[in-house]
Design an enzyme around this catalytic site. Structure first.
Site, PDB file in Angstrom:
ATOM      1  N   LYS A 192       2.639   0.921  13.777  1.00  0.00           N
ATOM      2  CA  LYS A 192       1.908  -0.345  13.924  1.00  0.00           C
ATOM      3  C   LYS A 192       2.071  -0.760  15.382  1.00  0.00           C
ATOM      4  CE  LYS A 192      -0.432  -3.832  12.228  1.00  0.00           C
ATOM      5  NZ  LYS A 192      -1.830  -3.702  11.772  1.00  0.00           N
ATOM      6  N   ASP A 224      -2.102   0.346   8.514  1.00  0.00           N
ATOM      7  CA  ASP A 224      -3.145  -0.228   7.643  1.00  0.00           C
ATOM      8  C   ASP A 224      -4.341   0.707   7.556  1.00  0.00           C
ATOM      9  OD1 ASP A 224      -3.579  -0.766  10.344  1.00  0.00           O
ATOM     10  OD2 ASP A 224      -4.347  -2.792  10.035  1.00  0.00           O
ATOM     11  N   ASP A 248       7.861   4.726   2.769  1.00  0.00           N
ATOM     12  CA  ASP A 248       8.076   4.310   1.379  1.00  0.00           C
ATOM     13  C   ASP A 248       6.736   3.962   0.740  1.00  0.00           C
ATOM     14  OD1 ASP A 248       9.489   3.422  -0.946  1.00  0.00           O
ATOM     15  OD2 ASP A 248       9.175   1.362  -0.270  1.00  0.00           O
ATOM     16  N   ASP A 252       4.070   6.530  -1.863  1.00  0.00           N
ATOM     17  CA  ASP A 252       3.633   6.131  -3.211  1.00  0.00           C
ATOM     18  C   ASP A 252       2.116   6.220  -3.321  1.00  0.00           C
ATOM     19  OD1 ASP A 252       6.176   5.589  -4.150  1.00  0.00           O
ATOM     20  OD2 ASP A 252       5.617   3.653  -5.016  1.00  0.00           O
TER      21      ASP A 252
END
Ligand code: IPM
Ligand code: MG
Length: 356
Positions: A192, A224, A248, A252
């Protein structure tokens, strides 16, 4: 004959059932490929809290440090959810990662051909084979940074700190570049950097390390955008490298795209390539003890262990092939579809063994 010392951290919920099947498969592979495995067990997570009062007893750390490799089932459950943060089962997981220096977390997201329809993405998006390797930094960043509570203008407040050193970024970047060299030579670094100073250092450092790997095509995405690209066109990714917290979240997401979270394995490695291997799914307390859990992610974790820590690539391949084969005809309830035979946790383990 080569002998390996393994520690089993069966953990909570379905952990013990699925580890038992993975051990069965490992023993079969050992017989077939001419090595032996010695097992020891240790406590981690809720079972450790019940037995000793803490989620990561010292004895567990000592046993794991002395082993060639560690196989973990899963930890956690509603029983321990109300404990303070440092005494929760999850604290045991973070503790063992830190204690063993497991800075490199490899989380492959792949689609198994017979399970293609399980992906929530539609045909044309998932048309290309999905084969992404998420390389997540695992012992730094906001998970391990300074944290606390304080008073801000008379209001109670809390903070956690994202901090990375250059050597921490360099070593995870090298793992990711090496991984890319063995795959399709494409690496996406996720940060980021438009907002965070720690991400700017991350990006600068990854670019510097990239000079050691001129053959790897490197690109950078903001987290993002990466989250969006993963569902828009997952086929564009080969290896993704990112920080602890972004990894993390993105791992997922990547695993969900594959539609088979019960199928995915992971490896956490230290400088010596010793590692801890575990399925990426949780302890599923709701189905524990019923003999219906899917043991394939744990079985595939054993395959990763054979490849990355124990130097038995042929045995690893044999397990992967056996899993791919069994999926054509037999399924545990979580991945069952018409035209296949529904089997229990144990039957699934036996079937994989029979195909090795
Ligand atoms: C994971 C888990 C853990 C993490 C939790 C259980 C502490 O979500 O392994 O991805 O956040 O690292
Ligand atoms: Mg997670």
């Amino acid at each position: 004959m080569k002998n390996y010392k393994l520690v089993l951290l069966k953990g909570d919920g379905i952990g013990p059932e699925i580890v038992d099947e993975a051990v069965k498969v490992l023993n079969k592979a050992a017989d077939k490929f001419g090595f032996t495995v010695e097992y020891d067990e240790a406590l981690l997570g809720g079972c450790a809290i019940d037995a000793t009062g803490v989620p990561l007893p010292d004895e567990t750390v000592a046993k794991c440090k002395a082993a060639d490799s560690v196989l973990l089932g899963a930890v956690g459950g509603p029983k321990w959810d109300t404990l303070p943060g440092n005494l929760r089962p999850e604290a045991g997981l973070l503790g063992i990662r830190g204690a063993l220096g497991l800075f490199a977390n490899l989380r492959p997201a792949v689609i198994f051909e017979p399970l293609k329809n399980a992906s929530p993405l539609k045909g044309e998006i998932i048309g290309k084979a999905l084969d992404i390797m998420v390389v997540r930094e695992l012992t730094g960043g906001i998970y391990f940074g300074e944290r606390g509570r304080k008073d801000v203008n008379g209001n109670p407040a809390a903070y956690d700190t994202e901090l990375y050193t250059v050597p921490e970024i360099e070593r995870i970047a090298r793992v990711a570049f090496e991984m890319a060299m063995n795959r399709n030579k494409k690496l996406t670094s996720v940060d980021k950097a438009n907002v965070l100073e720690s991400s700017r250092l991350w990006r600068e450092t990854v670019i510097r390390v990239s000079k050691e790997y001129p053959e790897v095509e490197l690109n950078h995405l903001y987290v993002d955008n990466c989250a969006m690209q993963l569902v828009r066109d997952p086929g564009q990714f080969d290896v993704i490298v990112t920080s602890n917290i972004f990894g993390d979240i993105l791992s997922d997401e990547a695993s969900m795209i594959s539609g088979s979270i019960g199928m995915l394995a992971s490896a956490s490695l230290n400088e010596n390539k010793a590692g801890l291997y575990e399925p990426i799914h949780g302890s599923a307390p709701d189905i524990a003890g019923q003999g219906i859990a899917n043991p394939l992610a744990t079985i595939l974790s054993v395959s990763m262990m054979l490849k990355h820590s124990l130097d038995q690539p042929e045995a690893a391949d044999a397990i992967e092939k056996a899993v791919a084969k069994v999926l054509e005809t037999h399924r545990t309830p979580d991945i069952y579809t018409d035209g296949t035979t529904k089997v229990s946790t144990k039957e699934m383990g036996d079937l994989v063994c029979s195909l090795i």
